[in-house]
Design an enzyme around this catalytic site. Structure first.
Site, short mmCIF file in Angstrom:
data_model
loop_
_atom_site.label_atom_id
_atom_site.label_comp_id
_atom_site.label_asym_id
_atom_site.label_seq_id
_atom_site.Cartn_x
_atom_site.Cartn_y
_atom_site.Cartn_z
N ASN A 30 42.32 47.68 42.92
CA ASN A 30 43.08 48.93 43.01
C ASN A 30 42.06 50.06 42.94
O ASN A 30 41.26 50.13 42.01
CB ASN A 30 44.09 49.03 41.86
N GLY A 78 47.08 52.70 41.60
CA GLY A 78 47.37 52.02 40.33
C GLY A 78 46.15 51.74 39.48
O GLY A 78 46.28 51.07 38.45
N GLN A 79 44.98 52.23 39.88
CA GLN A 79 43.81 51.98 39.02
C GLN A 79 43.98 52.73 37.70
O GLN A 79 44.16 53.95 37.70
CB GLN A 79 42.50 52.42 39.70
N SER A 80 43.96 51.97 36.61
CA SER A 80 44.17 52.57 35.30
C SER A 80 42.99 52.36 34.36
O SER A 80 42.91 52.99 33.31
CB SER A 80 45.44 52.01 34.66
N ILE A 137 46.25 41.36 30.26
CA ILE A 137 47.14 41.49 29.10
C ILE A 137 48.61 41.63 29.53
O ILE A 137 49.52 41.36 28.74
CB ILE A 137 46.70 42.71 28.24
N HIS A 167 37.15 46.08 38.44
CA HIS A 167 37.76 44.78 38.10
C HIS A 167 38.49 44.25 39.30
O HIS A 167 39.26 44.95 39.95
CB HIS A 167 38.69 44.89 36.88
N LEU A 168 38.26 42.98 39.56
CA LEU A 168 38.93 42.28 40.65
C LEU A 168 40.09 41.49 40.03
O LEU A 168 39.88 40.65 39.16
CB LEU A 168 37.94 41.33 41.33
P1 AMP Z 1 44.28 48.47 37.29
O1 AMP Z 1 45.67 49.02 37.13
O2 AMP Z 1 43.98 47.94 38.66
O3 AMP Z 1 43.24 49.45 36.80
O4 AMP Z 1 44.22 47.21 36.37
C1 AMP Z 1 43.97 47.29 35.00
C2 AMP Z 1 44.49 46.01 34.45
O5 AMP Z 1 43.90 45.82 33.19
C3 AMP Z 1 46.01 45.99 34.25
O6 AMP Z 1 46.55 44.90 34.98
C4 AMP Z 1 46.16 45.85 32.74
O7 AMP Z 1 47.25 45.04 32.39
C5 AMP Z 1 44.84 45.25 32.33
N1 AMP Z 1 44.38 45.55 31.00
C6 AMP Z 1 44.27 46.78 30.43
N2 AMP Z 1 43.76 46.67 29.19
C7 AMP Z 1 43.54 45.34 28.99
C8 AMP Z 1 43.04 44.59 27.90
N3 AMP Z 1 42.65 45.17 26.75
N4 AMP Z 1 42.95 43.24 28.01
C9 AMP Z 1 43.35 42.64 29.15
N5 AMP Z 1 43.83 43.31 30.23
C10 AMP Z 1 43.93 44.64 30.14
#
Ligand code: AMP
Length: 113
Positions: free
Chosen positions: A86, A92-94, A31, A99-100
């Site tokens: 991440n 930065g894992q959020s 996104i 997820h790759l």
């Molecule tokens: P990380 O920071 O490695 O956990 O990556 C999470 C990724 O998910 C980030 O790059 C966000 O932009 C992406 N993300 C979070 N919510 C969504 C969503 N609803 N649809 C698509 N991407 C998302």
């Protein structure tokens, strides 16, 4: 996982731009893209992250990389792309569904910072 945003995307309960899916993996556009190609390749199985993965998850973790390679081929970015997990908040894992990231379509610097 009922409240996991990525599980909800897989179930079609939350919107996403789907790129690919099969019986094991699901791929959609990030996104907040950080490169011309920035897609997320996730297992259908809810795995919290790499450090929570179990020995039985080894095959799906490898498979996610093969899916990334296929998408990179299809998008013509095989001259240089990056796949990233991440791991943990300091990296930065959020989102806590494995997820790759597949990033490409521009020059990628090293170290990534
Ligand atoms: P990380 O920071 O490695 O956990 O990556 C999470 C990724 O998910 C980030 O790059 C966000 O932009 C992406 N993300 C979070 N919510 C969504 C969503 N609803 N649809 C698509 N991407 C998302």
């Amino acid at each position: 996982m009922p409240d996991c945003i990525f599980c909800r995307i897989i179930r079609g309960e939350a919107p996403a731009k789907k790129v690919y899916e099969d019986e094991r993996a699901f791929v959609f556009e990030d996104i907040n893209p950080q490169a011309p190609t920035h897609v997320l390749i996730i297992p259908r199985k809810h795995i919290v992250g790499m450090k929570e993965a179990q020995p039985e998850d080894a095959e799906i973790i490898g498979y996610l990389h093969l899916v990334a390679a296929q998408i990179a081929r299809e998008r013509g970015i095989e001259d240089g792309y990056r796949t990233v997990f991440n791991v943990g908040p300091r990296a930065g894992q959020s989102v806590f569904h494995l997820h790759l990231h597949l990033l490409g379509g521009r020059s990628l610097r090293w170290p990534p910072g």
